[in-house]
Design an enzyme around this catalytic site. Structure first.
Site, short mmCIF file in Angstrom:
data_model
loop_
_atom_site.label_atom_id
_atom_site.label_comp_id
_atom_site.label_asym_id
_atom_site.label_seq_id
_atom_site.Cartn_x
_atom_site.Cartn_y
_atom_site.Cartn_z
CD GLU A 180 3.08 -15.56 -21.99
OE1 GLU A 180 4.14 -16.17 -21.70
OE2 GLU A 180 2.59 -14.69 -21.26
CG HIS B 156 1.50 -14.53 -16.48
ND1 HIS B 156 0.84 -14.23 -17.65
CD2 HIS B 156 2.76 -14.85 -16.83
CE1 HIS B 156 1.68 -14.37 -18.66
NE2 HIS B 156 2.86 -14.75 -18.20
CD GLU B 157 5.77 -15.25 -14.58
OE1 GLU B 157 6.27 -16.26 -15.10
OE2 GLU B 157 5.63 -14.17 -15.22
CO CO Z 1 4.48 -15.33 -19.43
#
Ligand code: CO
Length: 506
Positions: free
Chosen positions: A299, A269-270
């Protein structure tokens, strides 16, 4: 003597660069505070943050800045500006107008408060003590309400905060988009719960050596194209990414020795956030446009990698062997199909960051509704634990046993980030729209992932999205890449087809 146009442009760019450099320094301090800075130094550090933020605030709201803005917005000069300068002037004007209205002392007080509150929040969470954090949160909410009154708002006070993270987003639009999504997700979650087949995710709760977990995270990040010469992976309480410049984009994760899936998917995710920041075009470096265009688009990048890639069957068809070589005993006798279903297990749970990609959106909706009510002064901070628990029961059918696993679980409110949570679900929606666009150009998208050709996907995203930084608005990027406005249907389609297959639903 009047300066000539070219000198004004050069001076303005230098001036902007100074603002950006204060921001860089602040970024490193925040990173340090969250990755192991000594606790006893926190209050002194908060003062440094206050000082640097004040300097940045002064530069962004100075008479000199006003002169630059006046000069470059005159049509005669404005016509001569290149595109980057035009957007930079607009962005500087937006910040100027926003901050000029807030008295300097008040802004400084707020920055120090939020910095302290983050440390307090961590302690409150660790000791399960909402009362410790409550007075800080109350002051932060009041500050935000005061700021909105100063800035002004249209229709709903919360709109001003939403617009800050996602330009153009409003409560009206969001209520509609979230409403459509909720109407599809709730019945899907219900039929999954009723399904006879339930994946076994207990395979993730064996002993997983933290060093080996880190090794596998690094392996995957490298395959995604995360540049370790322009970044690093550390551990923190709550995983995050901080983009200082494209050459220094740091990520963190959080390792659990008895829960394999958490750290890996946080790293992916990061990593998705980091790819965005590492691949912004060089000609935006040193300007305030050298960052993601909005929290929602940011995001969308992290969600794209975490869910549409990292939780896909093709991904694990490619990388499961490598995982088996690192954890041979833990995954012994478990086929890739079984593993794939286990990482996609859907179950209503307490903690947002551990939630599956379906119920995750319900966690976001709870926070959105609470924030909207707090900012419009319809509920009180002191009542939050009770309101939180009630909503959890209503949306997800689970009630937290304590506040640490309930209202205290997220860092965001301690930093004053109201209006941010909706970005997560907006990111999910955008990511499905982007994926649909990629599939049109690369019909063998799944096979490519299966062959480990993730760099081609990274390049596509960099070319279509990353390189523009803040040069384009979220709506412009979405329209350029997909030919459409925000549309939750693609996310619904993706979720329905994926989960109906996993759970043998009709
Ligand atoms: Co995020």
């Amino acid at each position: 003597m009047e300066k000539n146009f070219d000198t004004m442009v050069a001076d303005f760019k230098d001036y902007i660069k100074r603002i950006k450099q204060y921001n860089d320094a602040l970024g490193i301090i925040f990173w340090d505070l969250r990755t192991g800075a000594p606790k006893k130094g926190a209050s002194d550090r908060a003062e440094v943050i206050g000082m640097l933020s004040t300097e940045m605030f002064r530069l962004a709201t100075s008479d000199e800045m006003a002169k630059y803005i006046d000069y470059f917005t005159m049509s005669e000069q404005n016509e001569k500006l290149d595109n980057i300068m035009k957007v930079l002037v607009n962005e500087s004007k937006r910040e100027y107008d926003k901050f000029k209205k807030i008295p300097e002392a008040k802004y400084k007080e707020y920055v120090i408060l939020t910095s302290e509150a983050e440390t307090i929040w961590e302690e409150a969470k660790n000791t399960n003590n909402f009362a410790l954090f409550s007075p800080y949160l109350e002051r932060i909410v009041n500050f935000n309400i005061e700021f909105i009154d100063i800035w002004g708002y249209k229709d709903n006070k919360y709109n001003t905060l939403l617009d800050y993270y996602e330009p153009g987003m409003t409560v009206d639009k969001l209520d509609k988009i979230f409403g459509e999504l909720r109407a599809k997700i709730v019945p899907l979650v219900a039929s999954i719960k009723a399904s006879e087949f339930q994946p076994d995710d207990s395979i993730f709760t064996k002993d997983f050596d933290v060093k080996k977990q880190e090794e596998f995270s690094i392996y995957i990040l490298e395959k995604m194209g995360y540049d370790f010469e322009a970044g690093r992976l550390d551990e923190s309480e709550h995983p995050f990414t901080i983009g200082i410049t494209p050459g220094d984009v740091r990520i963190t994760t959080h390792y659990y020795p008895n829960l394999f899936s958490s750290a890996l998917f946080s790293s992916i995710h990061e990593g998705g956030h980091a790819l965005y920041e590492q691949n912004i075009s060089n000609n935006l470096n040193g300007t305030t446009l050298c960052t993601g265009t909005s929290m929602g688009i940011h995001e969308s990048q992290s969600r794209f990698w975490e869910n549409l890639v990292g939780r896909s069957y093709s991904f694990w068809k490619c990388y499961y062997q490598e995982l088996l070589s690192i954890f041979p005993e833990q995954f012994e006798g478990i086929a890739v199909e079984e593993f794939y279903k286990a990482i996609n297990k859907v179950e209503a749970s307490l903690i947002r960051v551990e939630a599956d990609e379906l119920t995750y959106n319900l966690h976001v909706m709870i926070r959105y509704e609470i924030e909207k009510a707090l900012i419009n002064q319809q509920i009180k901070v002191a009542d939050l634990p009770e309101i939180w628990n009630k909503k959890m029961e209503e949306y997800l059918g689970v009630v937290p046993p304590n506040d640490a696993k309930g209202v205290l679980q997220d860092v965001h409110w301690s930093g004053g980030s109201f209006g941010y949570f909706p970005s997560y679900t907006l990111g999910n929606i955008y990511s499905a729209q982007f994926c649909n666009a990629i599939r049109k150009e690369m019909p063998d998208f799944d096979e490519m992932i299966g062959r480990g050709e993730m760099l081609k996907i990274k390049e596509w995203l960099s070319e279509k999205i990353h390189k523009y930084g803040k040069l384009l608005t979220p709506a412009e990027i979405l329209m350029d890449v997909t030919g459409e406005e925000i549309n939750p249907e693609y996310l619904v389609e993706y979720l329905e087809s994926k989960y109906k297959a996993i759970y043998n639903l009709k």
